[in-house]
Design an enzyme around this catalytic site. Structure first.
Site, PDB file in Angstrom:
ATOM      1  N   LYS A 124       0.977  -1.195  -0.055  1.00  0.00           N
ATOM      2  CA  LYS A 124      -0.086   0.000  -0.021  1.00  0.00           C
ATOM      3  C   LYS A 124       1.019   1.235   0.172  1.00  0.00           C
ATOM      4  O   LYS A 124       1.809   1.205   0.653  1.00  0.00           O
ATOM      5  CB  LYS A 124      -0.797  -0.094   1.199  1.00  0.00           C
ATOM      6  N   SER A 199      -9.464   1.927   2.222  1.00  0.00           N
ATOM      7  CA  SER A 199      -8.424   2.787   1.368  1.00  0.00           C
ATOM      8  C   SER A 199      -7.616   1.874   0.675  1.00  0.00           C
ATOM      9  O   SER A 199      -6.371   2.298  -0.156  1.00  0.00           O
ATOM     10  CB  SER A 199      -7.713   3.651   2.557  1.00  0.00           C
ATOM     11  N   SER A 223     -10.423  -0.931   6.033  1.00  0.00           N
ATOM     12  CA  SER A 223      -9.730  -0.442   4.588  1.00  0.00           C
ATOM     13  C   SER A 223      -9.080  -1.621   4.069  1.00  0.00           C
ATOM     14  O   SER A 223      -8.436  -1.247   2.877  1.00  0.00           O
ATOM     15  CB  SER A 223      -8.499   0.705   5.047  1.00  0.00           C
TER      16      SER A 223
END
Length: 326
Positions: A124, A199, A223
């Site tokens: 990420k 996210s 997320s």
């Protein structure tokens, strides 16, 4: 205090986007479809990739070639890539009879075992990787690369993993769609009219497209779980202190009541469990002081004849839950 002007920020953003596109354009050798033999490599689960790499039947560079092709196609399809590290991906993978150093003397034997040798893993964008940005989707963070890598990065490198890409995130992370002025909009791999969630949306899209075996994500309010649901992948938000999270950047730093929890996404439940187990074998508490020193403990409720137990707090001192009928 020094402030960047709007023109300066815009210039840095333009340079950043051009640099990303230049890397993608330069990856000419990875822009073709997989061959039949590469399709077979792509279908291997984590345990088999590691086993064959240890035996010398396949090499990490072969695996990288397969997943780099998938990554390029995933980017063209969904815009899920924040940056690629194909050229650097193999540099940290220990070669035969070579051991990558760690901060702990007790880790040498574990590192020699390289439990993730040849496994392609994406990060990420919020996970600090030396010399790469962790913008959290903010324009003001563009062009400010991390000076050191996060503990989870060092652990994965010591374990022999191939870190080949960073994936897109929304601005400030707290969103249900992965969109930002830094990376643009990331679309669902099954239908571009739909969201990938957030996210860790870029990572979920990359996993769904087969561009990575594991994505290292983070979760506060869903997320990793929401993008996994939106993209048909697997994820797990563990307990606080179970998985290395230090130097995983967040937009809610200092909010101690809501701890950031890092966790993986995978294309199958088998790979998700296998990865988590192998990370625990690396003793992550030796890399990240926030981790609890708790080894992997296999549990099979069916074989043990046990049932899951649920606890309900009926009263909090102020309110009492209404009776829930059977």
């Amino acid at each position: 205090m020094f402030w960047w002007t709007n023109s300066e920020v815009a210039g840095r953003l333009k340079d950043r986007q051009h640099a990303r596109q230049a890397k993608l354009d330069a990856s000419v050798s990875f822009q073709s479809a997989l061959t039949p033999s590469e399709e077979k490599l792509h279908a291997l689960p984590i345990a088999e990739i590691v086993r064959r790499c240890h035996l010398g039947e396949i090499s990490p560079s072969e695996i990288l070639g397969v997943y780099a092709k998938k990554t390029i196609r995933a980017q063209a399809r969904t815009n899920c890539i924040a940056d690629i590290m194909f050229d650097q991906a193999l540099s940290s993978v220990p070669q035969d009879n070579e051991v990558s150093g760690t901060d702990s003397d007790s880790d040498s034997e574990i590192v020699r075992n390289r439990p993730l040798l040849g496994v392609p893993i994406s990060l990420k964008e919020t996970v600090d990787l030396e010399n790469y940005d962790s913008t959290i989707g903010f324009l003001s963070n563009v062009g400010k690369p991390a000076k050191t890598s996060a503990p989870i990065v060092r652990l994965l490198q010591d374990a022999g993993a191939i870190l080949h890409a960073k994936t897109t995130v929304p601005t400030a992370l707290l969103s249900l769609a992965t969109s930002s002025p830094v990376f643009g909009n990331t679309t669902n791999p099954y239908n571009p009219e739909y969201s990938v969630g957030a996210s860790t949306g870029g990572g979920a899209a990359l996993i769904a497209c087969g561009g990575s075996k594991i994505e290292i994500g983070s979760d506060v309010g869903g997320s990793v779980r929401i993008p996994a649901h939106f993209c048909g992948t697997w994820s797990l938000k563990g307990s606080a202190g179970r998985f290395p999270v230090w130097q995983n950047q967040s937009s809610v730093n200092g909010c101690e009541a809501i701890p950031l929890i890092a966790g993986p996404l995978a294309g199958s439940l088998e790979d998700l469990e296998e990865f988590w187990k192998r990370v625990m074998e690396m003793q992550p508490w030796e890399y990240d002081f926030t981790c609890v020193p708790l080894p992997w403990r296999p549990i099979n409720l069916q074989e043990e004849g046990r049932k899951l137990k649920w606890g309900i707090i009926w009263e909090d001192g102020e309110n009492r839950l209404k009776h829930i009928p059977n």
